[in-house]
Write a protein that holds these residues in place. Sequence first.
Motif, PDB file in Angstrom:
ATOM      1  N   LYS A   1       9.940  -6.196  14.225  1.00  0.00           N
ATOM      2  CA  LYS A   1      10.629  -5.053  13.801  1.00  0.00           C
ATOM      3  C   LYS A   1      11.878  -5.278  12.928  1.00  0.00           C
ATOM      4  CE  LYS A   1       9.196  -2.030  17.815  1.00  0.00           C
ATOM      5  NZ  LYS A   1       9.611  -1.292  19.101  1.00  0.00           N
ATOM      6  N   GLY A   2      12.357  -6.408  13.030  1.00  0.00           N
ATOM      7  CA  GLY A   2      13.515  -6.842  12.327  1.00  0.00           C
ATOM      8  C   GLY A   2      12.838  -7.234  10.910  1.00  0.00           C
ATOM      9  N   ARG A   3      11.658  -7.371  10.729  1.00  0.00           N
ATOM     10  CA  ARG A   3      10.971  -7.904   9.545  1.00  0.00           C
ATOM     11  C   ARG A   3      11.279  -9.657   9.369  1.00  0.00           C
ATOM     12  NH1 ARG A   3       9.406  -3.199   6.465  1.00  0.00           N
ATOM     13  NH2 ARG A   3      10.460  -1.479   6.986  1.00  0.00           N
ATOM     14  N   ASN A   4      11.386 -10.394  10.448  1.00  0.00           N
ATOM     15  CA  ASN A   4      11.216 -11.592  10.523  1.00  0.00           C
ATOM     16  C   ASN A   4       9.997 -12.315  10.211  1.00  0.00           C
ATOM     17  OD1 ASN A   4      14.379 -12.240  11.365  1.00  0.00           O
ATOM     18  ND2 ASN A   4      13.661 -10.710  12.559  1.00  0.00           N
ATOM     19  N   HIS A   5       9.864 -13.272   9.533  1.00  0.00           N
ATOM     20  CA  HIS A   5       8.429 -13.560   9.193  1.00  0.00           C
ATOM     21  C   HIS A   5       8.049 -14.759  10.393  1.00  0.00           C
ATOM     22  CE1 HIS A   5       8.451 -11.925   5.489  1.00  0.00           C
ATOM     23  NE2 HIS A   5       9.704 -12.467   5.138  1.00  0.00           N
ATOM     24  N   ILE A   6       7.837 -14.307  11.681  1.00  0.00           N
ATOM     25  CA  ILE A   6       7.412 -14.975  12.988  1.00  0.00           C
ATOM     26  C   ILE A   6       6.045 -15.228  12.891  1.00  0.00           C
ATOM     27  CG2 ILE A   6       7.473 -12.948  14.283  1.00  0.00           C
ATOM     28  CD1 ILE A   6       8.092 -14.659  16.679  1.00  0.00           C
ATOM     29  N   THR A   7       5.471 -16.323  12.974  1.00  0.00           N
ATOM     30  CA  THR A   7       4.147 -16.983  13.042  1.00  0.00           C
ATOM     31  C   THR A   7       3.632 -17.211  14.422  1.00  0.00           C
ATOM     32  OG1 THR A   7       4.580 -19.228  12.500  1.00  0.00           O
ATOM     33  CG2 THR A   7       4.233 -17.713  10.503  1.00  0.00           C
ATOM     34  N   HIS A   8       4.500 -17.694  15.545  1.00  0.00           N
ATOM     35  CA  HIS A   8       3.887 -18.289  16.517  1.00  0.00           C
ATOM     36  C   HIS A   8       5.214 -18.367  17.521  1.00  0.00           C
ATOM     37  CE1 HIS A   8       1.229 -20.755  18.654  1.00  0.00           C
ATOM     38  NE2 HIS A   8       1.857 -21.366  19.133  1.00  0.00           N
ATOM     39  N   CYS A   9       4.972 -17.979  18.586  1.00  0.00           N
ATOM     40  CA  CYS A   9       6.201 -17.983  19.931  1.00  0.00           C
ATOM     41  C   CYS A   9       5.591 -18.632  21.024  1.00  0.00           C
ATOM     42  CB  CYS A   9       6.674 -16.693  19.928  1.00  0.00           C
ATOM     43  SG  CYS A   9       8.124 -16.666  21.438  1.00  0.00           S
ATOM     44  N   VAL A  10       6.107 -19.490  21.492  1.00  0.00           N
ATOM     45  CA  VAL A  10       5.820 -20.191  22.835  1.00  0.00           C
ATOM     46  C   VAL A  10       7.022 -20.074  23.718  1.00  0.00           C
ATOM     47  CG1 VAL A  10       5.048 -22.253  24.089  1.00  0.00           C
ATOM     48  CG2 VAL A  10       3.956 -21.714  21.944  1.00  0.00           C
ATOM     49  N   THR A  11       6.626 -19.692  24.848  1.00  0.00           N
ATOM     50  CA  THR A  11       8.097 -19.646  25.859  1.00  0.00           C
ATOM     51  C   THR A  11       7.471 -20.441  27.016  1.00  0.00           C
ATOM     52  OG1 THR A  11       8.494 -17.240  25.265  1.00  0.00           O
ATOM     53  CG2 THR A  11       9.680 -18.092  27.363  1.00  0.00           C
ATOM     54  N   GLU A  12       8.522 -21.611  27.374  1.00  0.00           N
ATOM     55  CA  GLU A  12       8.358 -22.564  28.365  1.00  0.00           C
ATOM     56  C   GLU A  12       9.473 -21.943  29.420  1.00  0.00           C
ATOM     57  OE1 GLU A  12       9.578 -26.071  26.684  1.00  0.00           O
ATOM     58  OE2 GLU A  12       7.426 -26.464  25.644  1.00  0.00           O
ATOM     59  N   VAL A  13       8.776 -21.912  30.689  1.00  0.00           N
ATOM     60  CA  VAL A  13       9.603 -21.306  31.886  1.00  0.00           C
ATOM     61  C   VAL A  13       9.422 -22.444  32.859  1.00  0.00           C
ATOM     62  CG1 VAL A  13       9.864 -19.472  33.468  1.00  0.00           C
ATOM     63  CG2 VAL A  13       8.643 -19.095  31.135  1.00  0.00           C
ATOM     64  N   THR A  14      10.742 -22.822  33.075  1.00  0.00           N
ATOM     65  CA  THR A  14      10.860 -23.623  34.329  1.00  0.00           C
ATOM     66  C   THR A  14      11.620 -23.346  35.360  1.00  0.00           C
ATOM     67  OG1 THR A  14      12.629 -24.838  33.101  1.00  0.00           O
ATOM     68  CG2 THR A  14      10.603 -25.915  32.772  1.00  0.00           C
ATOM     69  N   ALA A  15      11.418 -23.584  36.653  1.00  0.00           N
ATOM     70  CA  ALA A  15      12.265 -23.028  37.602  1.00  0.00           C
ATOM     71  C   ALA A  15      12.491 -23.941  38.782  1.00  0.00           C
ATOM     72  CB  ALA A  15      11.341 -21.807  38.294  1.00  0.00           C
ATOM     73  N   GLU A  16      13.602 -23.863  39.520  1.00  0.00           N
ATOM     74  CA  GLU A  16      13.843 -24.652  40.844  1.00  0.00           C
ATOM     75  C   GLU A  16      13.797 -23.616  41.959  1.00  0.00           C
ATOM     76  OE1 GLU A  16      17.724 -26.652  40.381  1.00  0.00           O
ATOM     77  OE2 GLU A  16      17.293 -27.194  38.186  1.00  0.00           O
TER      78      GLU A  16
END
Length: 138
Positions: A62-77
């Motif tokens: 929506k902010g007109r950023n040129h994003i091509t990929h997004c990966v979110t790594e979630v770690t937990a304890e």
Amino acid sequence: MRATIKWIDGVMFVGETGSGHAVVIDGPPDHGGRNMGVRPMELLLLGVGGCSSFDVVQILQKGRNHITHCVTEVTAERVDAIPSVFSKIHLHFIVTGHDLKPAAVERAVKLSAEKYCSASIMLSKAVEITHDFEIIEV
């Protein structure tokens, strides 16, 4: 929202959502499972990661950023007690794109964490949740 959890056998279940999607839930063999599906606590991590990722991508687009990929790594304890609840959850966003500004990505992550991600905000009442990000320029 609605969901139905159907017992199959052992500790295997099929979860069906109100939107018509299904997921197999199972445990490891030492708990009577056959290791044929995700664990319930893993589903929680997928939920918070998916919710936050959705927000970050939407905000950046929506902010007109040129994003091509997004990966979110979630770690937990988890605590070493029964119940073995999460004590910490960390989300690391790896955002790829063209001419991405660190301030824009930081803003998207912060807005998700503090305003938009229902899962993260709900869990943060009981769990320490942290976030960070990196940008990969292509």
